[in-house]
Scaffold this active site. Structure first.
Site, PDB file in Angstrom:
ATOM      1  N   GLU A 559       0.842  -1.202   0.000  1.00  0.00           N
ATOM      2  CA  GLU A 559       0.000   0.000   0.000  1.00  0.00           C
ATOM      3  C   GLU A 559       0.871   1.244   0.000  1.00  0.00           C
ATOM      4  O   GLU A 559       1.624   1.495   0.952  1.00  0.00           O
ATOM      5  CB  GLU A 559      -0.921   0.024   1.223  1.00  0.00           C
ATOM      6  N   SER A 565       3.735   7.818   5.391  1.00  0.00           N
ATOM      7  CA  SER A 565       2.899   8.453   6.403  1.00  0.00           C
ATOM      8  C   SER A 565       3.369   8.098   7.809  1.00  0.00           C
ATOM      9  O   SER A 565       3.468   8.966   8.683  1.00  0.00           O
ATOM     10  CB  SER A 565       1.443   8.023   6.202  1.00  0.00           C
ATOM     11  N   MET A 657       0.334 -19.762  21.255  1.00  0.00           N
ATOM     12  CA  MET A 657      -0.886 -20.536  21.042  1.00  0.00           C
ATOM     13  C   MET A 657      -0.657 -22.025  21.228  1.00  0.00           C
ATOM     14  O   MET A 657      -1.438 -22.713  21.891  1.00  0.00           O
ATOM     15  CB  MET A 657      -1.439 -20.255  19.641  1.00  0.00           C
ATOM     16  N   MET A 659       1.805 -23.491  22.876  1.00  0.00           N
ATOM     17  CA  MET A 659       2.199 -23.738  24.258  1.00  0.00           C
ATOM     18  C   MET A 659       0.978 -23.761  25.181  1.00  0.00           C
ATOM     19  O   MET A 659       0.828 -24.658  26.026  1.00  0.00           O
ATOM     20  CB  MET A 659       3.177 -22.654  24.711  1.00  0.00           C
ATOM     21  N   LYS A 691      -8.298 -14.788  16.154  1.00  0.00           N
ATOM     22  CA  LYS A 691      -8.495 -14.443  14.744  1.00  0.00           C
ATOM     23  C   LYS A 691      -9.954 -14.151  14.398  1.00  0.00           C
ATOM     24  O   LYS A 691     -10.387 -14.393  13.269  1.00  0.00           O
ATOM     25  CB  LYS A 691      -7.951 -15.556  13.832  1.00  0.00           C
ATOM     26  N   ASP A 767       1.931 -14.130  12.667  1.00  0.00           N
ATOM     27  CA  ASP A 767       0.738 -14.675  12.024  1.00  0.00           C
ATOM     28  C   ASP A 767      -0.123 -13.503  11.570  1.00  0.00           C
ATOM     29  O   ASP A 767      -0.752 -12.829  12.391  1.00  0.00           O
ATOM     30  CB  ASP A 767      -0.027 -15.558  13.017  1.00  0.00           C
ATOM     31  N   HIS A 866      -2.585  10.234  -1.835  1.00  0.00           N
ATOM     32  CA  HIS A 866      -2.764   8.911  -2.435  1.00  0.00           C
ATOM     33  C   HIS A 866      -2.760   8.981  -3.956  1.00  0.00           C
ATOM     34  O   HIS A 866      -2.328   8.030  -4.616  1.00  0.00           O
ATOM     35  CB  HIS A 866      -4.065   8.277  -1.931  1.00  0.00           C
TER      36      HIS A 866
END
Length: 888
Positions: A559, A565, A657, A659, A691, A767, A866
């Protein structure tokens, strides 16, 4: 049952190599010391004469003994020659250690048996060398060498011991019983030889079960450093050769051996205890008489030299038969070391071309060859290169013709992960490897399978077409290509060829790179069915002045304007004196769901978990699964018969996670012991929550909870951010607070925190999907300072799920980004500090991004910036794509 015991034994020995090695060496030295300083003080030739021994020495046995020694040396020579064909110097070295230490243990036992008489070793050692078997030792070493990491080394040694241990134990028992029959013959010389044989078998067994697996584990641990990531001792082609089924013993043979053992035990019992119960003809006495150690025939003399000088003189003095033996040993050693090495390396090269390439540059005609994915390996190539080699072989940079017309592809994208200096646009890099002739036409599957299963050949003796043929015939699973090929990269290349034939556009993968990447760190950790890697631009924002330190923050994104920025926000924070941050909480969560017969039963379990006694029981079970996992608290909720338990625990520098899941599973098992009627539905009941947007993460927190603040002077707001404090506060209230509330947002009271979080996550091997919860952030702005013209900004992020070890942080490019921030790997002094520091950096960078974007919105610069920085100036119609193609 036996296999399980041997597996546990192998895992223990491989996990504690120093303790086992020191223990076995100490035990052997203690035995040697006992031999030297205790027992009979009569030493033949030093303080006692042994006339009968002199007679034995003059006998014709010298010729037989010399022949035996020569045969033993030849036997050891051929065993090491066979080991060299495997192509690993580590197997040779480990086998040599096994032989040397086994000989030392055996010599110690023999000296003890002969009551400090060293002369008997001349007769004993040849029988030991004839009975030593390096095949099992090398097989166990190959189990270890097929590993990709030190943890896998231990597991493979344990697996090897589980397979080889029972067989070796039974074989040692049978050999001892068979050879032991000779000790009952009544012929003194034969009895002594058989005693030596039994001691040889026992010494081999003792070393194989203790010293050897510990030594293998230690040697590979000390040599685990690698170039380009793969362990330098790792030989992937052993992985398929050492399948358990191929090493499992034949059950019929095992039964025959057991029956034979029982029969031999009965023979020994009858001969020793029933037929002749008197101990007169014991082997120890017989050996002493035969070697002249009988007190009745020995005469005491006064020593002329000290004991150590006596032993040294006996070791140095050499007879004609010893000269012959030593000469043969030296000749074979010279032949083995200097003359056979070149020959072996010319026929077998098991070196990984990725880890240790020998690179030369060869000029090729322009537009003749392209560096791009291929559909058929080595069947289409430049004539100049084919004339030079005359063979088909694997290259560092493969040379094939383009898949589409050359006029359509004037330029090719080139990506290198590694040393880019090896690339030359006008040259092709060719790895100098031994010439392996491959037929142009694929051979039958049966012949290919035989080559694949041959330890001396393997996949590199098969062409890509033959490998594809085996995959299509279901002989090779497509997901195992990397482990079966000599290099991971070739496995990825073949999978690309398989996939290209199934795509509507065969050339779809031509711009997806796959070369020069360390796939050994990917396999079994990050990705499966790999077809390449995705190069993403990485920018840097900074310096970010945070907690009186400066950080250059890597951001992987596509992006435009994002890095620029954020960089402007970092500059504004730095000019304002920097930002401050604090970690408010640190605890990863896992929320399983269990079910009980009735809702009231669920309430009872909930009440028990909330007591100090119940929490202590669960905490003890949870904490036992890891040295880092420490259960902090439990949060429970009931929905009918279902009980949701939210475990919260620290996880060191790991995201945690896996563990926490391991600890949760153990805790649920303990809970089931107290409530047997409880049914475990799932170790994750979405009560974590992972998630997915969830209010519980926003309220209770998950991972690292961080707050960050800064004061931006009015001058910096005007000159750097190009706006005013009042305008920024107005936009923040109406956009981030009121606007998000109107949208019903959960934790989304910010401008674009997810942008910065995701960019840092991708760059640092996190992740990326966890940006859902990690991007929870509330941005607050207010006026401050004496005149209320300065801007106070704070960002509160209660659920940053982040770590610096495990997963994608093991990949070298991601490790480089972590090293930029000084948080790569685990913190040894204060476990978990690196992960907490990274979370503070994320929060500080988010605040910088919020500051710059809110200023752009307040000043009306967003669309303008942009349009300048986030729009491609390339005419898309000139590019060949899925929807826009040039007409012919």
């Amino acid at each position: 049952m036996l296999s399980r015991l041997f597996r546990m034994h192998g895992l223990f020995v491989a996990s504690h190599p120093w303790e086992v090695i020191v223990g076995t060496v100490t035990l052997t030295i203690c035995m040697m010391s006992m031999n030297m300083f205790t027992g009979n003080n009569k030493i033949c030739g030093w303080n006692y004469e042994c006339p009968k021994f002199e007679e034995d020495v003059l006998s014709s046995d010298i010729i037989i003994l010399t022949i035996t020694r020569c045969i033993a040396i030849l036997y050891i020579y051929f065993q090491f020659q066979n080991l060299r064909q495997l192509g690993s110097k580590y197997i040779l070295g480990i086998a040599g250690l096994f032989t040397i230490f086994s000989s030392f243990v055996f010599s110690t036992v023999v000296i003890h048996f002969l009551d400090k008489e060293l002369t008997g070793l001349n007769e004993a050692l040849p029988f030991f060398l004839l009975l030593i078997d390096l095949s099992r030792a090398s097989t166990l070493a190959k189990f270890a060498l097929s590993s990709n990491s030190q943890d896998e080394v231990r597991e493979n040694i344990a697996r090897g011991m589980a397979i080889l241990g029972p067989t070796f134990t039974l074989d040692a028992l049978v050999e001892c019983l068979v050879i032991g029959v000779g000790t009952m013959s009544g012929v003194r010389q034969l009895e002594i030889m058989c005693c030596f044989g039994c001691m040889s078998v026992l010494a081999n067994y003792f070393v194989f079960m203790t010293f050897f697996p510990a030594c293998v584990s230690l040697v590979l641990e000390l040599s685990r450093e690698s170039r380009e990531g793969r362990p330098i001792w790792q030989l992937s082609h052993f992985a398929r050769v050492l399948e358990e089924e191929e090493n499992k013993p034949n059950p019929v043979t095992q039964r025959v051996k057991m029956i034979m053992s029982l029969g031999l035990v009965l023979v020994h019992a009858h001969s020793r205890w029933i037929a002749d119960p008197s101990p007169q003809n014991s082997t120890a006495d017989t050996s002493k008489v035969s070697l002249g150690l009988d007190e009745n025939v020995s005469k005491r003399i006064e020593p002329s030299v000290s004991l150590w000088q006596f032993y040294l003189s006996k070791m140095i003095s050499m007879d004609i038969e010893q000269v012959i033996t030593l000469s043969l040993a030296l000749l074979l050693a010279v032949k083995y070391i200097f003359f056979e090495q070149t020959e072996t390396e010319s026929t077998l090269s098991l070196k990984n071309p990725i880890t240790s390439p020998v690179v030369t540059q060869k000029k090729v005609p322009d537009n003749c060859c392209r560096r791009e994915p291929m559909l058929v390996r080595n069947n289409q190539k430049c004539d100049s290169v084919e004339e030079e080699t005359g063979i088909n072989r694997e290259r560092k940079v493969e040379v094939i013709k383009p898949l589409v017309a050359e006029t359509d592809t004037p330029n090719r994208a080139t990506f290198v992960v590694g040393n880019s200096s090896l690339l030359d646009t006008s040259s092709v890099l060719v790895t100098q490897e031994p010439e392996i002739e491959l037929p142009r036409e694929p051979r039958p599957n049966e012949e290919c399978l035989q080559i694949l299963g041959n330890a001396e050949k393997g996949a590199k003796f098969l062409s890509d077409a033959e490998i594809i043929q085996l995959v299509n015939a279901k002989h090779i699973p497509a997901y195992k290509l990397e482990t079966l090929m000599e290099t991971h990269e070739r496995g990825v290349s073949i999978r690309r060829q398989l996939l290209s034939k199934k795509l509507s556009e065969p050339s779809s993968l031509q711009y997806l790179p796959y070369r020069d990447y360390n796939y050994s760190l990917v396999m079994g950790a990050c990705c499966e069915n790999v077809i390449g890697y995705m190069p993403i631009p990485v920018g840097v924002a900074g310096p970010l002045c945070l907690d009186e330190k400066e950080f250059q923050v890597p951001m992987a994104t596509t992006e435009g304007c994002l890095v620029a920025s954020t960089n402007r926000g970092c500059r504004a924070i730095g000019l304002g004196g920097g930002a401050s941050s604090r970690v408010l909480a640190d605890g990863m969560t896992r929320g399983p769901v269990v079910r009980l017969p009735r809702a009231c039963d669920s309430a009872e379990v909930k009440a028990w978990l909330e007591t100090s006694e119940g929490f202590a029981v669960i905490k003890e079970a949870f904490d036992s699964t890891s040295r880092f996992a420490r259960l902090q608290k439990l949060h429970t909720s009931i929905a009918g018969r279902n009980l949701y338990i939210r475990f919260q625990s620290r996880s060191g520098d790991a995201m945690g996670m896996n563990m926490i899941s391991k600890g949760t599973e153990k805790a649920l098992s303990k809970l089931h012991e107290y409530f047997p009627e409880m049914q475990i539905l799932a170790v994750s009941g979405n009560y974590c929550t992972d998630k997915k947007p969830a209010a519980i993460n926003w309220i209770e927190g998950r991972g690292k909870s961080v707050v960050c603040e800064a004061v931006i002077p009015a001058k910096v707001v005007r000159e750097v951010l190009k706006t005013t404090t009042e305008a920024m506060i107005e936009v923040n209230i109406n956009k981030n607070l009121v606007g998000s509330a109107m949208a019903g947002s959960i934790g989304g009271y910010n401008a674009h925190a997810a942008n910065i979080v995701t960019a840092i996550y991708i760059a640092c091997g996190q992740d990326a999907a966890q940006n859902v919860g990690s991007s929870n952030c509330i941005t607050l702005m207010e006026a401050s300072g004496p005149t209320n013209e300065d801007l106070y900004i704070s960002c509160t992020m209660p659920s940053i799920e982040i770590g610096t070890v495990g997963g994608g942080t093991n990949l070298l490019p991601q490790q480089a980004c972590l090293q930029m921030l000084g948080v790569q790997g685990a913190c040894k002094d204060n476990p978990g500090e690196n992960a907490r520091q990274l979370a503070r950096i994320v929060c500080g960078t988010v605040m910088a991004g919020e500051l710059s974007l809110m200023a752009a919105l307040a000043a009306g610069h967003l669309v303008k910036s942009h349009m300048i920085h986030n729009r491609s100036k390339i005419n898309l119609q000139d590019l060949q794509g899925a929807c826009t193609k040039k007409t012919a």
